[in-house]
Design a protein around this motif. Structure first.
Motif, PDB file in Angstrom:
ATOM      1  N   UNK A   1       0.824  -1.206   0.000  1.00  0.00           N
ATOM      2  CA  UNK A   1       0.000   0.000   0.000  1.00  0.00           C
ATOM      3  C   UNK A   1       0.857   1.254   0.000  1.00  0.00           C
ATOM      4  N   UNK A   2       1.953   1.226   0.758  1.00  0.00           N
ATOM      5  CA  UNK A   2       2.872   2.372   0.796  1.00  0.00           C
ATOM      6  C   UNK A   2       3.550   2.574  -0.556  1.00  0.00           C
ATOM      7  N   UNK A   3       3.896   1.461  -1.212  1.00  0.00           N
ATOM      8  CA  UNK A   3       4.496   1.545  -2.541  1.00  0.00           C
ATOM      9  C   UNK A   3       3.522   2.177  -3.529  1.00  0.00           C
ATOM     10  N   UNK A   4       2.245   1.802  -3.418  1.00  0.00           N
ATOM     11  CA  UNK A   4       1.231   2.349  -4.316  1.00  0.00           C
ATOM     12  C   UNK A   4       1.031   3.846  -4.075  1.00  0.00           C
ATOM     13  N   UNK A   5       1.133   4.246  -2.805  1.00  0.00           N
ATOM     14  CA  UNK A   5       0.949   5.656  -2.471  1.00  0.00           C
ATOM     15  C   UNK A   5       2.152   6.501  -2.876  1.00  0.00           C
TER      16      UNK A   5
ATOM     17  N   UNK B   1      -3.402   4.886   4.268  1.00  0.00           N
ATOM     18  CA  UNK B   1      -2.087   5.196   3.693  1.00  0.00           C
ATOM     19  C   UNK B   1      -2.201   6.311   2.664  1.00  0.00           C
ATOM     20  N   UNK B   2      -3.257   6.285   1.847  1.00  0.00           N
ATOM     21  CA  UNK B   2      -3.438   7.327   0.832  1.00  0.00           C
ATOM     22  C   UNK B   2      -3.716   8.687   1.457  1.00  0.00           C
ATOM     23  N   UNK B   3      -4.439   8.705   2.562  1.00  0.00           N
ATOM     24  CA  UNK B   3      -4.657   9.972   3.267  1.00  0.00           C
ATOM     25  C   UNK B   3      -3.312  10.536   3.738  1.00  0.00           C
ATOM     26  N   UNK B   4      -2.488   9.661   4.329  1.00  0.00           N
ATOM     27  CA  UNK B   4      -1.178  10.115   4.796  1.00  0.00           C
ATOM     28  C   UNK B   4      -0.298  10.599   3.654  1.00  0.00           C
ATOM     29  N   UNK B   5      -0.313   9.864   2.531  1.00  0.00           N
ATOM     30  CA  UNK B   5       0.462  10.288   1.381  1.00  0.00           C
ATOM     31  C   UNK B   5      -0.033  11.601   0.813  1.00  0.00           C
TER      32      UNK B   5
END
Length: 267
Positions: free
Chosen positions: A109-113, A184-188
């Motif tokens: 998920x982090x990689x995607x973000x 994760x997307x919110x954080x990114x």
């Protein structure tokens, strides 16, 4: 017969000389010893080589060689101190009842973000690199999806309810922070928002988060200010901007260290 008598006399002299090795002339004798085999050869009578009792050798002090030093390896830098709220929860923090997501899935998920285009029109070239988002996530939660902190932060990126609302309203989205990949997307997205806000406000429109732009982990530069803002908020940055100091240098230093070397890199 005369030759044998002469040889025996020479042997007697050699024996006597041999007995003197342990006497007061010991130092001189030790410096120039005469082996008996050589003496007999000089006498020209090898077939009558006498067998004499060798003098008791003086004890020789021996020194054992020091054991070879084992090659030493340079110790690696210690891992940055992990924040206590996820290694050991304070009383007001807790885990929810959902099953924690594996760190392998969190990494995906982090990689995607990372690298996602969050600003499509105003700053389309702005990206958030993976080392930054993975380090912030590890600092914030240890990549735990079901953790809730005392201040209201939740999930992998420990996003606050107000932050979720701001990102959803600003970008016309509907992220649900209770879902780990949306968290994760919110954080990114928040890191991207901070990058543009910090760049426009303090660095002349530069969104370059390269560490090369920073003199140290505590200097006033885009990368450090963005990291600081994720923890201290925009208000904390505004208060610190007058004298260009970071409100939370320890936090920034920890994230910067995790960008280079993190326990999370094993997943």
């Amino acid at each position: 017969m005369a030759r044998r008598t002469w040889a025996l006399g020479l042997v007697a002299l050699l024996v006597a000389a041999g007995c003197g090795l342990g006497g007061k002339d010991e130092d001189n004798a030790a410096a120039d010893p005469v082996p008996s085999a050589v003496a007999a050869s000089d006498a020209g009578e090898p077939e009558f080589e006498p067998i004499t009792e060798s003098p008791t050798p003086e004890p020789v002090e021996t020194t054992s060689k020091a054991p070879a030093k084992k090659p030493t390896t340079k110790p690696q830098s210690a891992e940055p101190t992990v924040p206590p709220f996820w290694s050991q929860l304070p009383d007001c923090a807790h885990y929810d009842k959902t099953k924690p997501v594996s760190k392998t899935k969190v990494k995906a998920a982090l990689k995607a973000a990372a690298g996602k285009t969050y600003w499509r029109t105003e700053a389309p070239s702005l990206r958030i690199n993976y080392p930054l988002i993975k380090a912030v996530a590890w600092q914030e939660s240890g990549w735990q999806s079901n953790i809730h902190n005392c201040d209201g932060g939740a999930g992998v990126m420990q996003v606050m309810p107000d932050t979720v609302s701001m990102i959803n309203n600003r970008f016309g989205l509907s992220y649900d922070a209770s879902v780990f990949n949306q968290n994760v997307l919110v954080g990114g997205n928040y890191l991207a928002w901070l990058t543009k806000w910090v760049g426009d406000r303090y660095f002349g429109g530069s969104y370059n988060l390269s560490a090369a732009k920073c003199k140290s982990a505590s200097s006033w530069c885009p990368l450090n200010v963005v990291i600081s803002g994720y923890n201290a908020g925009a208000g904390g940055i505004e208060q610190a901007a007058a004298d260009k100091t970071l409100p939370n240098p320890e936090y920034v230093a920890s994230v910067r260290a995790l960008m280079k070397r993190c326990q999370c890199d094993q997943y």
